[in-house]
Design a protein around this motif. Sequence first.
Motif, PDB file in Angstrom:
ATOM      1  N   UNK A 792     -88.166  93.346  16.774  1.00 37.72           N
ATOM      2  CA  UNK A 792     -87.950  94.690  16.960  1.00 37.72           C
ATOM      3  C   UNK A 792     -86.135  95.082  16.212  1.00 37.72           C
ATOM      4  N   UNK A 793     -86.245  94.986  15.363  1.00 33.30           N
ATOM      5  CA  UNK A 793     -84.808  95.658  14.838  1.00 33.30           C
ATOM      6  C   UNK A 793     -83.820  97.052  14.658  1.00 33.30           C
ATOM      7  N   UNK A 794     -84.160  97.319  16.048  1.00 33.23           N
ATOM      8  CA  UNK A 794     -83.733  98.961  16.139  1.00 33.23           C
ATOM      9  C   UNK A 794     -85.002  99.739  15.738  1.00 33.23           C
ATOM     10  N   UNK A 795     -86.378  99.238  16.203  1.00 33.64           N
ATOM     11  CA  UNK A 795     -87.762 100.579  15.758  1.00 33.64           C
ATOM     12  C   UNK A 795     -87.775 101.713  15.557  1.00 33.64           C
ATOM     13  N   UNK A 796     -86.589 102.083  16.554  1.00 32.50           N
ATOM     14  CA  UNK A 796     -86.658 103.914  16.403  1.00 32.50           C
ATOM     15  C   UNK A 796     -85.986 104.394  15.667  1.00 32.50           C
ATOM     16  N   UNK A 818     -96.932  89.573  24.854  1.00 33.98           N
ATOM     17  CA  UNK A 818     -96.123  88.710  24.269  1.00 33.98           C
ATOM     18  C   UNK A 818     -94.755  88.762  24.651  1.00 33.98           C
ATOM     19  N   UNK A 819     -93.648  87.932  24.117  1.00 33.67           N
ATOM     20  CA  UNK A 819     -92.488  87.912  24.254  1.00 33.67           C
ATOM     21  C   UNK A 819     -91.920  89.510  23.491  1.00 33.67           C
ATOM     22  N   UNK A 820     -90.929  90.608  23.418  1.00 31.96           N
ATOM     23  CA  UNK A 820     -90.453  90.913  22.411  1.00 31.96           C
ATOM     24  C   UNK A 820     -88.786  90.910  22.317  1.00 31.96           C
ATOM     25  N   UNK A 821     -88.081  90.704  21.584  1.00 27.63           N
ATOM     26  CA  UNK A 821     -86.910  91.319  21.463  1.00 27.63           C
ATOM     27  C   UNK A 821     -86.585  91.850  20.503  1.00 27.63           C
ATOM     28  N   UNK A 822     -85.982  92.705  21.777  1.00 28.56           N
ATOM     29  CA  UNK A 822     -85.221  94.263  20.306  1.00 28.56           C
ATOM     30  C   UNK A 822     -84.177  94.276  20.036  1.00 28.56           C
ATOM     31  N   UNK A 823     -83.799  94.833  19.793  1.00 32.03           N
ATOM     32  CA  UNK A 823     -82.096  95.271  19.620  1.00 32.03           C
ATOM     33  C   UNK A 823     -82.354  97.178  19.340  1.00 32.03           C
ATOM     34  N   UNK A 824     -80.748  97.760  19.670  1.00 32.86           N
ATOM     35  CA  UNK A 824     -81.050  99.432  19.070  1.00 32.86           C
ATOM     36  C   UNK A 824     -79.529  99.435  19.634  1.00 32.86           C
ATOM     37  N   UNK A 825     -79.738 101.307  19.109  1.00 28.73           N
ATOM     38  CA  UNK A 825     -77.709 101.982  19.856  1.00 28.73           C
ATOM     39  C   UNK A 825     -78.213 102.358  20.455  1.00 28.73           C
ATOM     40  N   UNK A 826     -80.065 103.135  21.200  1.00 28.95           N
ATOM     41  CA  UNK A 826     -80.294 103.781  21.756  1.00 28.95           C
ATOM     42  C   UNK A 826     -79.876 103.431  23.669  1.00 28.95           C
ATOM     43  N   UNK A 827     -79.630 103.904  24.587  1.00 26.24           N
ATOM     44  CA  UNK A 827     -78.879 102.802  25.791  1.00 26.24           C
ATOM     45  C   UNK A 827     -80.435 103.606  26.460  1.00 26.24           C
ATOM     46  N   UNK A 828     -80.689 104.651  26.181  1.00 28.15           N
ATOM     47  CA  UNK A 828     -81.837 104.674  27.257  1.00 28.15           C
ATOM     48  C   UNK A 828     -83.437 104.941  26.761  1.00 28.15           C
ATOM     49  N   UNK A 829     -83.511 104.282  25.189  1.00 30.52           N
ATOM     50  CA  UNK A 829     -84.175 103.567  24.905  1.00 30.52           C
ATOM     51  C   UNK A 829     -84.238 101.793  25.293  1.00 30.52           C
ATOM     52  N   UNK A 830     -83.380 101.498  25.613  1.00 27.63           N
ATOM     53  CA  UNK A 830     -82.848  99.857  26.161  1.00 27.63           C
ATOM     54  C   UNK A 830     -83.791 100.409  27.978  1.00 27.63           C
TER      55      UNK A 830
END
Length: 953
Positions: A792-796, A818-830
């Motif tokens: 997931x590349x910046x899903x939100x 499952x394994x999920x790789x997530x990129x985000x700019x939201x520290x709260x989301x991370x």
Amino acid sequence: MDPSGQLMPASFWTQANALLRKNIIFQKRSRKISIRIVIFPIVLCVLLVVIQNLINTELRKDKYKCGCSCVDKNGDGSCENVCAIQYSTPDQVDSCQIPSPPEWPALLQVPRPEHRAVKTGSDTFVGLPEKSCRDSDSCPVTVLFTGQNESLANKLAANLFTSIATSNLSDYLIALSELIPGTDSVDRETQFIEPAFFYERPLYIIQPQCSPNSSLKIPIEIDTITLQQDVECVQGLPLWRRSSSEVNDELFKGYRKGNAEGMINEVMVAYDFLNSNDGNFHVNVWYNSTYKNASVWDSTPGLTRVPRSINVVSNAYLQFFKGGGVKMLFEFVKEMPKVATQLSFDFSSLLGALFFKWVIELLFPVILTYLVYEKQHKLRIMMKMHGLGDFPYWVISYAYFLVLSTAYVLFLVIFGSLIGLKFFKLNDYSIQFVFYFTYINLQIVLAFLAATFFSDVKTAQAIAYIYIFGTGFMGGYLLQSFIQDTSFPKKWLIVMEILPAFSLYRGLYELSQYSFSGDYMGTHGMRWSDLSDSLNGMKDVLIIIVIEWFVLLPVAYYIDRLASRSSIIRKGPVSILQRFLTEKMQNYHKRSPRRSESGKVFIEMEKPDVVREREVVEHSMLESRTSHAIICDNLKKVYPGKDGNKDKFAVKGISLALQSGECFGLLGPNGAGKTSLINMMIGLIKPTSGNTFVQGLDIQTDKDKVYSSMGVCPQNDMLWEMLTGKEHLLFYGRLKNLNGETLVQAVDESLKNVNLFYGGIADKLVGKYSGGMKRRLSVAISLIGDPKVVYMDEPSTGLDPASRNNLWNVVKQAKQNRAIILTTHSMEEAEFLCDRLGIIVDGSLQCIGNPKELKARFGGYYVLTMTTPANEEQEVETLAHKLSPNAKKIYHVSGTQKFELPKQEVRIADVFLAVNEAKNKFSVQAWALADTTMEDVFIKVAKGAGSMLEFLS
């Protein structure tokens, strides 16, 4: 699934079913475009019919009807109604009945004075006159001859032209039968009227020598009309040549081609006496057929003036062996009777080659646009990453376009036939079907091939239309002129027809010629037997189209597969050696310091947690079976520099190992390399070095298996605007082997999870979705079919707080198996979603760990914020240093200051007591004490990532 629990790729028929359903839905939604495409040939055909009716109305007027008149033919004062040519105007001749065609003299085809063979500077032919005779129009006409017996051939040639008195020409048929008459008038496709008597050109009498003032007039009677026809003497010049090849060479150079000086040297006739003797007369005759297709639109070969040349050589033989008094008189030629006909002019055939070429090729930009659209919006790679193979995509897409193209062409032929266009009605339908069917197959292959070279729809459309209309005009003005020029080499025509647009034009041109001729003569158009005609190019065109179809089909498939895959994995000893050397170089660069252009040495120090992660990856790579769902083995990506710039290191050797049930967050500033890393992990781009393994499968060599168990939510939404949200999920669900009730239930569940189920949102076209709704749909697509690995590349991005919170719950629930790789700019989301985080800066992994570990490692301080009047700022700073000697001011604006207080030096209770005491001493307008956040950690790591030890070399 297989026994190991691995999801198996969907079968060919499952993938084909999913793609076919999607294409059918897409076609239904594009009905307005389809209607516009179909309207174009309808409008064109109707326009041709309207113009044809106007032409027919004009041809039915009285001035084109055969003339009739009451004529006193017997001289008894009574008239008889006579309908014949002489009572018709020139406009009516072709439609008049001719029950008894007139008798006309048989003439030779004589070259015009300016074209008669003469000496030139570049020719080596002997006996030709000086070219100065052209200025006075006195050049003789050349007759070439050869044979096995030169002596006999010379004697026969001497008898070709004999001097005969021309004093008594009252009976012109008898007089001209004893002479050798000729004309340079163009011979048309009918000899009901000899054009020599109407084109104001003289008749020629060919004799050995011409005396001065040899011109005269003879009366030519056409029923009741008497014409005075000019007659001129022309010298006949027989010239011996040693062989038939010499004759051929001289004829070829003079036959409407000209020599090196551009001069046309035409010969009147040539004879090869072969093995003729006193008991055997055996002769070949070369005759001039230059003018037989004088008109551009003459659809049938013209009648050539050959009989008189045979009569001339026959008389020469008789007179030599039987005496001068023996001669065969050739008094006249006469056509067959002709009934009255209705004048016709088929306009659709006249313009058919050009107009119908445009109509048929209109499908080319449509197909090309569809393919480039999927490429431009990365829909093709999105389908591939969800399990759609190249072969099913090709087969279904090809069959889909073939059905549409066939229906389009059949509609054109049926509609054109129903409204009466002779272009379709007269030509054999089976020939038309074979021609159109083979060409539309070639056209589809060309569209697939061309799509690999375009990445923008508008550019592809512009180039496609330029190609269509440009080749149409070139076919009409260039190719057609070469076809009609019988001297143009056939092999070069075939070379030109290798271009598919020209082969289409040539085929349509042949159909139009046959339908035009069939309508004019009241017969049929092209039949299969006509393909054996040497002048008919349809057979060559069909062969070229079929060969190109079978040759370009695998080529287009291979190139398309290259384009859709990020790379070609080569196997064998050479590639193993290359890989060995690459790994050695990687190890060398990893262990060695980098030297800059200025001579300085930079040492890149990896953090202990990053080193530990690399060791886990290296240990897992040595195991035969691994429990890790995803392994990134030292991934690197370097983009070559352009225009003198340095190479761009997007990703610098990142190693990661993820367990199933883990959500891993990739953090980093813009341009840090997060998206490049994700693209390499999903096989979208090829890494410069390193590799990715998903559940033990190599992403480069086992993409089909990997994609069957992988879900992707890209950074940019890759969606069809003409499909609904539900149709998207149905399509991707089928690609993941879901069907029946299982598919419907999974789709409904996914829509509910992302709040797209209720209110009819699921059945709205995606083109009408907001940005947030598209983002939620992309997340739902990535989770459909229970994939074991999800990227997931910046899903939100672009979601409102409520939708974002709901999406977090969906992702948190989904990561359980499952394994999920997530990129985000939201520290709260991370912090909310991720079990571990990795921060990437400038392509390098700076740290890795769970949120608490990172905050403890990089955020071991409290942040004290206090706002006071500007004149009391010093008291605040004193307070901070009293609480912690190592307090560090990090912010100062208009009385508001922030200080970092190391946790090991202060207690929270002491801070509260100190602030209460400070309120009694100075004015404290606001204050706050906060623990370190992930945002603080991120900023600190990002700022400190560029620091390194620097030494002078």
